[in-house]
Write an enzyme that holds these catalytic residues in place. Structure first.
Site, PDB file in Angstrom:
ATOM      1  N   LYS A  52      63.742  35.783  71.616  1.00 16.29           N
ATOM      2  CA  LYS A  52      64.555  36.670  70.528  1.00 16.29           C
ATOM      3  C   LYS A  52      63.887  38.375  70.777  1.00 16.29           C
ATOM      4  O   LYS A  52      64.807  39.180  70.780  1.00 16.29           O
ATOM      5  CB  LYS A  52      64.066  36.309  69.034  1.00 16.29           C
ATOM      6  CG  LYS A  52      64.645  35.009  68.614  1.00 16.29           C
ATOM      7  CD  LYS A  52      64.260  34.548  67.391  1.00 16.29           C
ATOM      8  CE  LYS A  52      64.904  33.198  67.212  1.00 16.29           C
ATOM      9  NZ  LYS A  52      64.269  32.332  66.155  1.00 16.29           N
ATOM     10  N   GLN A  96      59.796  32.776  60.974  1.00 21.99           N
ATOM     11  CA  GLN A  96      60.008  31.707  62.024  1.00 21.99           C
ATOM     12  C   GLN A  96      59.467  30.439  61.361  1.00 21.99           C
ATOM     13  O   GLN A  96      58.367  30.185  60.871  1.00 21.99           O
ATOM     14  CB  GLN A  96      59.036  31.927  63.277  1.00 21.99           C
ATOM     15  CG  GLN A  96      59.366  30.892  64.344  1.00 21.99           C
ATOM     16  CD  GLN A  96      60.721  30.907  64.988  1.00 21.99           C
ATOM     17  OE1 GLN A  96      61.377  31.783  65.024  1.00 21.99           O
ATOM     18  NE2 GLN A  96      61.432  29.471  64.817  1.00 21.99           N
ATOM     19  N   ASP A 119      68.174  35.485  59.021  1.00 23.63           N
ATOM     20  CA  ASP A 119      68.489  34.176  59.391  1.00 23.63           C
ATOM     21  C   ASP A 119      69.531  33.535  58.446  1.00 23.63           C
ATOM     22  O   ASP A 119      69.781  32.362  58.496  1.00 23.63           O
ATOM     23  CB  ASP A 119      67.070  33.619  59.260  1.00 23.63           C
ATOM     24  CG  ASP A 119      66.702  32.337  60.281  1.00 23.63           C
ATOM     25  OD1 ASP A 119      67.632  32.434  61.448  1.00 23.63           O
ATOM     26  OD2 ASP A 119      65.864  31.821  60.539  1.00 23.63           O
TER      27      ASP A 119
END
Length: 310
Positions: A52, A96, A119
């Site tokens: 990322k 994460q 997200d």
């Protein structure tokens, strides 16, 4: 049999995002910025974060890392999220997952400001998706849809089966397919006669988290297979949730593992970060949906539009 190349799809998305970032910087002087919070030493998570960061650098998105050891306390994690929420220079937050044992994922995700939820997993964003008015779409399901769109897979009226019911992939993906007028069946590893459901699928999306749970004899001739799973065997080889060798004998098209859904997930995170930055630096959007790096009406535009009636 066609290989659905996620790397090619991701490259196209990232090119559009890069142009959008350059436009935003040129008009406002604001650089989209993504904060990444990583707790623990889980190897796959570290790989994802590295990928990322690389993608962000390629498209001109700034990234900030907040790295904590396995023993990070609940208080530290929540204080970090709160501080980033308050920072106007940060437009997107990626927490994460999975978090180490002892930390509540639901609590942490809910603590993220919805407008910075890159997200797309905050309850408010998932609720808007369910209501048919998405603002921030979860990255992996959005990536699956992007692949289907890129290769011209017809979803309207199609029998779509989703194997896996997580809030990360299965549930939001089912909603995206419904928004495209597919007839959707949701299954999971406890579904009775899973094979019978899968054999009906024109489009089969698998995110069960088990290597080889779907085999060729469970697949309809000519189906399109989206394999979200990524599993490392004892040999070190990466494989999906679908047995590629047998499935490829029946399927019309299939995503590989690696090189399928994974790259598009990263690309969608970049797109979400740009969308968040656009919303936070431009006047409020009119009713009707989120801004998009691609022009309205563009056939590659992945956001659900049009009819909402059943």
């Amino acid at each position: 049999m066609q290989i659905l190349d996620g790397k090619a799809v991701a490259a196209k998305v990232l090119a559009a995002v890069k142009a959008g970032v350059a436009d935003l910087v040129g008009r406002t002087g604001v650089t989209p910025t993504l904060a990444v919070i990583l707790v623990g030493d889980f190897a796959p998570s570290k790989i994802y974060v590295r990928n990322k960061k690389k993608a962000a650098a390629e498209v001109g998105i700034a990234s900030r890392d907040f790295l904590y050891p396995e023993g990070c306390s609940r208080e530290t994690l929540l204080e970090t999220i709160a501080a980033i929420n308050r920072d106007p220079a940060v437009h997107g937050i990626l927490l994460q997952l999975p978090l180490p044992a002892g930390l509540d994922e639901d609590e942490a995700v809910t603590a993220i400001a919805p407008e910075k939820d890159a997200d797309g997993l905050h309850p408010m964003n998932l609720g808007r998706l369910l209501a048919g008015a998405p603002v921030m779409v979860p990255c992996t399901p959005a990536g699956c849809l992007e692949i289907l769109d890129h290769y011209g897979v017809e979803l309207k009226g199609a029998e779509a089966v989703v194997v896996g019911r997580s809030r990360l992939v299965g549930k939001p993906l089912a909603q995206l397919l419904l928004a495209r007028h597919a007839t959707v069946t949701m299954c999971h590893t406890r579904t009775r006669d899973l094979a019978a459901h899968c054999r009906r699928a024109d489009v089969l999306c698998v995110a069960a988290g088990r290597a080889g749970v779907i085999t060729g004899d469970m697949i309809k001739e000519g189906a399109v297979i989206i394999d979200v799973g990524i599993n490392r065997l004892d040999s070190g080889k990466l494989v999906g949730d679908v047995d590629f060798a047998s499935a490829s004998q029946k399927a019309r098209a299939i995503t590989p593992v690696p090189g399928g859904v994974g790259p598009t997930t990263v690309a969608m995170l970049m797109r979400n970060t740009l969308l968040a930055a656009q919303r936070q630096t431009t006047p409020p959007l009119p009713a009707g949906g989120p801004e998009n790096p691609l022009p309205p009406g563009d056939p590659e535009n992945p956001l659900p539009t049009g009819e909402r009636a059943g």
